[in-house]
Design a protein around this motif. Structure first.
Motif, PDB file in Angstrom:
ATOM      1  N   LEU A  28       0.583  -1.153  -0.151  1.00 52.15           N
ATOM      2  CA  LEU A  28       0.212   0.412  -0.019  1.00 52.15           C
ATOM      3  C   LEU A  28       0.767   0.970   0.210  1.00 52.15           C
ATOM      4  O   LEU A  28       1.947   1.104   0.474  1.00 52.15           O
ATOM      5  N   SER A  29       0.750   2.014  -1.275  1.00 49.70           N
ATOM      6  CA  SER A  29       0.758   3.702  -0.980  1.00 49.70           C
ATOM      7  C   SER A  29       0.569   4.010  -1.275  1.00 49.70           C
ATOM      8  O   SER A  29      -0.549   4.825  -2.258  1.00 49.70           O
ATOM      9  N   ARG A  30       0.248   5.678  -0.486  1.00 51.42           N
ATOM     10  CA  ARG A  30      -0.647   6.691  -0.701  1.00 51.42           C
ATOM     11  C   ARG A  30       0.189   7.328  -2.448  1.00 51.42           C
ATOM     12  O   ARG A  30       0.076   8.657  -2.700  1.00 51.42           O
ATOM     13  N   LEU A  31       1.393   7.157  -2.398  1.00 54.57           N
ATOM     14  CA  LEU A  31       2.153   7.949  -4.105  1.00 54.57           C
ATOM     15  C   LEU A  31       2.236   7.415  -4.563  1.00 54.57           C
ATOM     16  O   LEU A  31       2.304   6.338  -4.983  1.00 54.57           O
ATOM     17  N   GLU A  32       3.097   7.746  -5.665  1.00 53.02           N
ATOM     18  CA  GLU A  32       2.282   7.457  -6.936  1.00 53.02           C
ATOM     19  C   GLU A  32       3.729   8.147  -8.030  1.00 53.02           C
ATOM     20  O   GLU A  32       4.480   8.863  -8.033  1.00 53.02           O
ATOM     21  N   LYS A  33       4.561   6.772  -8.829  1.00 57.66           N
ATOM     22  CA  LYS A  33       6.178   6.966  -9.486  1.00 57.66           C
ATOM     23  C   LYS A  33       5.236   8.124 -10.707  1.00 57.66           C
ATOM     24  O   LYS A  33       4.154   8.147 -11.421  1.00 57.66           O
ATOM     25  N   LYS A  34       5.892   9.394 -10.937  1.00 59.53           N
ATOM     26  CA  LYS A  34       5.595  10.567 -11.877  1.00 59.53           C
ATOM     27  C   LYS A  34       7.536  10.732 -12.598  1.00 59.53           C
ATOM     28  O   LYS A  34       8.195  10.261 -11.985  1.00 59.53           O
ATOM     29  N   GLU A  35       7.594  10.592 -13.524  1.00 60.64           N
ATOM     30  CA  GLU A  35       9.059  10.900 -14.542  1.00 60.64           C
ATOM     31  C   GLU A  35       9.299  12.318 -14.262  1.00 60.64           C
ATOM     32  O   GLU A  35       8.572  13.291 -15.495  1.00 60.64           O
ATOM     33  N   LEU A  36       9.863  13.050 -13.190  1.00 58.18           N
ATOM     34  CA  LEU A  36      10.201  14.481 -12.977  1.00 58.18           C
ATOM     35  C   LEU A  36      11.932  14.426 -13.009  1.00 58.18           C
ATOM     36  O   LEU A  36      12.221  13.298 -12.554  1.00 58.18           O
ATOM     37  N   LYS A  37      11.687  15.304 -13.376  1.00 60.68           N
ATOM     38  CA  LYS A  37      13.805  15.758 -13.226  1.00 60.68           C
ATOM     39  C   LYS A  37      14.157  15.814 -12.333  1.00 60.68           C
ATOM     40  O   LYS A  37      13.639  16.320 -11.813  1.00 60.68           O
ATOM     41  N   PRO A  38      15.229  15.469 -11.988  1.00 62.37           N
ATOM     42  CA  PRO A  38      15.931  14.695 -10.408  1.00 62.37           C
ATOM     43  C   PRO A  38      16.698  16.306 -10.034  1.00 62.37           C
ATOM     44  O   PRO A  38      17.300  17.402 -11.371  1.00 62.37           O
ATOM     45  N   LEU A  39      16.030  16.548  -9.070  1.00 63.26           N
ATOM     46  CA  LEU A  39      16.546  18.126  -8.430  1.00 63.26           C
ATOM     47  C   LEU A  39      17.713  18.021  -7.551  1.00 63.26           C
ATOM     48  O   LEU A  39      18.840  18.780  -7.159  1.00 63.26           O
ATOM     49  N   TYR A  40      17.288  16.820  -6.548  1.00 64.62           N
ATOM     50  CA  TYR A  40      18.273  16.546  -4.964  1.00 64.62           C
ATOM     51  C   TYR A  40      18.812  15.371  -5.368  1.00 64.62           C
ATOM     52  O   TYR A  40      18.191  14.495  -5.963  1.00 64.62           O
ATOM     53  N   ASP A  41      20.328  14.845  -5.090  1.00 59.40           N
ATOM     54  CA  ASP A  41      20.905  14.058  -5.398  1.00 59.40           C
ATOM     55  C   ASP A  41      20.503  13.760  -4.174  1.00 59.40           C
ATOM     56  O   ASP A  41      20.762  11.905  -4.304  1.00 59.40           O
ATOM     57  N   LEU A  42      20.240  13.677  -3.020  1.00 62.90           N
ATOM     58  CA  LEU A  42      19.850  12.687  -2.124  1.00 62.90           C
ATOM     59  C   LEU A  42      18.835  13.483  -1.036  1.00 62.90           C
ATOM     60  O   LEU A  42      18.402  14.850  -0.757  1.00 62.90           O
ATOM     61  N   MET A  43      17.554  13.006  -0.724  1.00 59.83           N
ATOM     62  CA  MET A  43      16.757  12.862  -0.317  1.00 59.83           C
ATOM     63  C   MET A  43      16.178  12.377   1.669  1.00 59.83           C
ATOM     64  O   MET A  43      16.616  10.892   1.225  1.00 59.83           O
ATOM     65  N   ILE A  44      16.430  13.011   2.627  1.00 58.17           N
ATOM     66  CA  ILE A  44      16.432  12.274   3.645  1.00 58.17           C
ATOM     67  C   ILE A  44      14.823  12.763   4.103  1.00 58.17           C
ATOM     68  O   ILE A  44      15.005  13.690   4.545  1.00 58.17           O
ATOM     69  N   ILE A  45      14.402  11.395   4.670  1.00 58.07           N
ATOM     70  CA  ILE A  45      12.906  11.389   6.046  1.00 58.07           C
ATOM     71  C   ILE A  45      13.446  11.049   6.905  1.00 58.07           C
ATOM     72  O   ILE A  45      14.082   9.652   6.791  1.00 58.07           O
ATOM     73  N   LEU A  46      13.173  11.730   8.197  1.00 60.34           N
ATOM     74  CA  LEU A  46      13.347  11.009   9.127  1.00 60.34           C
ATOM     75  C   LEU A  46      11.646  10.820   9.914  1.00 60.34           C
ATOM     76  O   LEU A  46      10.875  11.447   9.101  1.00 60.34           O
ATOM     77  N   SER A  47      11.843  10.122  10.399  1.00 64.83           N
ATOM     78  CA  SER A  47      10.558   9.303  10.850  1.00 64.83           C
ATOM     79  C   SER A  47      10.868   8.876  12.587  1.00 64.83           C
ATOM     80  O   SER A  47      12.155   8.174  12.772  1.00 64.83           O
ATOM     81  N   GLY A  48       9.656   8.041  13.116  1.00 68.35           N
ATOM     82  CA  GLY A  48       9.359   7.243  14.488  1.00 68.35           C
ATOM     83  C   GLY A  48      10.013   7.939  15.533  1.00 68.35           C
ATOM     84  O   GLY A  48      10.148   9.105  15.478  1.00 68.35           O
ATOM     85  N   PRO A  49       9.571   7.452  16.739  1.00 70.88           N
ATOM     86  CA  PRO A  49       9.302   7.783  17.755  1.00 70.88           C
ATOM     87  C   PRO A  49      11.279   9.009  18.240  1.00 70.88           C
ATOM     88  O   PRO A  49      12.208   8.413  18.172  1.00 70.88           O
ATOM     89  N   GLU A  50      10.529   9.444  19.132  1.00 72.83           N
ATOM     90  CA  GLU A  50      11.424  10.286  19.655  1.00 72.83           C
ATOM     91  C   GLU A  50      12.590   9.209  21.082  1.00 72.83           C
ATOM     92  O   GLU A  50      11.220   7.966  21.507  1.00 72.83           O
ATOM     93  N   PRO A  51      13.619   9.172  21.769  1.00 71.02           N
ATOM     94  CA  PRO A  51      14.388  10.021  21.567  1.00 71.02           C
ATOM     95  C   PRO A  51      15.541   9.610  20.188  1.00 71.02           C
ATOM     96  O   PRO A  51      16.351  10.968  19.389  1.00 71.02           O
TER      97      PRO A  51
END
Length: 354
Positions: A187-210
């Protein structure tokens, strides 16, 4: 008097944001199929769904109030300490749901890992990718306990495929076929789209503290020597979106689904936790990735090891990670796109019973 609306309660667990985000495609499918959705959760999970679906009625459930283990050694002790609170919350949930059934004319329930959100009077579905719950030496107890609760639901939907290669391995597959399990595909809310690369790296954090903050601080130091463009999503849900630029890094506190979809599609590589919802998103988007599992979370550690062993994605522990590890990404295949065309109309027939 005959009612025309079919009200379905959708209730994800508030444990990180993964349970809530993977309910988004389910809510959309319910709406497409003529159902009226009522959202129920607590904390950040509830706030995120309220932002995503401001027009829907949303209700608050009691918090499971789960404390997170600081490290692996504390995991079992924390599990034991949390158990009475969790079981109390599960029983409270059951009482609340019973009351809501008549108050909001609920005709069906979809619970994502909330074990008390079900009722014998209406079809009740549990969504989980953990038929086995890994907890080290106590795995057999935690798995049996979880399966005991799953049996109370009409059906169990696993967001994976049954055959190999699959994404969950032993988490989502049992040798014993006693549970009423349906594999509904990732299951994913996201769709694949052919877009021009803008970032070399995406960092995405999630989850519990600390642990979220610990990783954020570590990565801020590590990325100083990274040469390309970085977008860094901290994963903090706040009333207002904030963004700031520092040299080659663009920081966001959070992004909406739409912005995340665009950013994922514009990024060459993703560095993130190995939570199962993230794994499903990356598979759908065909993204190359590197995982840092949350310390002490057996499930994330297992997924990271399994997906590395399968040749899909490399990983490192939080303590050991250095930015040079990202050079390994190119040696892996990337996650497989597991296509499973879900017949949602057939799946949702469960709630059409009179």
């Amino acid at each position: 008097m005959e009612t025309t609306t079919k009200n379905i309660l959708v209730a994800p667990l508030n444990w990180g944001l993964g349970h809530a985000t993977r309910c988004i495609p389910i809510i959309r499918e319910l709406q497409k199929n003529g159902f009226t959705v009522i959202i129920a959760s607590d904390g950040a999970a509830l706030h995120m769904l309220q932002k995503e679906f401001p027009q829907l009625l949303s209700l608050e459930l009691p918090s499971y109030d789960i404390e997170y283990a600081q490290n692996e050694d504390d995991f079992k002790w924390t599990l034991i300490k949390n158990s009475p609170k969790m079981i109390a919350a599960i029983f409270t949930e059951k009482k609340i749901v019973k009351k809501w059934l008549t108050e909001f004319n609920i005709q069906g329930i979809i619970s994502d890992n909330r074990l008390g959100v079900h009722n014998k009077k209406v079809p009740s579905v549990i969504i989980t990718h953990q038929l086995n719950v890994l907890s080290g030496d106590t795995t057999w107890i935690s798995s049996k306990l979880h399966q005991h609760f799953i049996k109370k639901f009409t059906e169990c939907w696993v967001p994976d495929i049954e055959e190999k290669p699959n994404l969950t391995g032993k988490l989502g597959h049992l040798k014993d076929k006693k549970l009423r399990v349906k594999y509904i595909g990732p299951l994913s809310r996201l769709e694949k789209k052919e877009l021009k690369p803008l970032y070399d790296l995406m960092i995405i954090l999630s989850g519990p503290e600390p642990q979220r903050t610990i990783l954020e601080q570590k990565l801020k130091k590590e990325i100083r020597s990274f040469k390309g463009k970085i977008v860094f999503v901290k994963g903090i849900i706040e009333p207002e979106q904030k963004k700031e630029k520092s040299r080659n890094v663009l920081f966001y506190n959070y992004m909406t689904s739409e912005e995340l979809e665009r950013t994922f599609n514009k990024s060459k590589m993703v560095l993130c936790r190995s939570g199962y919802t993230t794994v499903m998103d990356l598979a759908k988007l065909k993204k190359m990735a590197f995982f840092i599992p949350t310390p002490g979370q057996f499930e994330q550690e297992y997924l990271a090891k399994k997906l590395k062993r399968d040749g899909f994605v490399p990983f490192a522990t939080q303590d050991d990670f250095v930015i040079e590890n990202l050079l390994e990404v190119g040696l892996y295949k990337g996650l497989p796109q597991l296509r499973k065309d879900v017949d949602w109309a057939a799946l949702l027939m469960l709630f059409e019973r009179e």
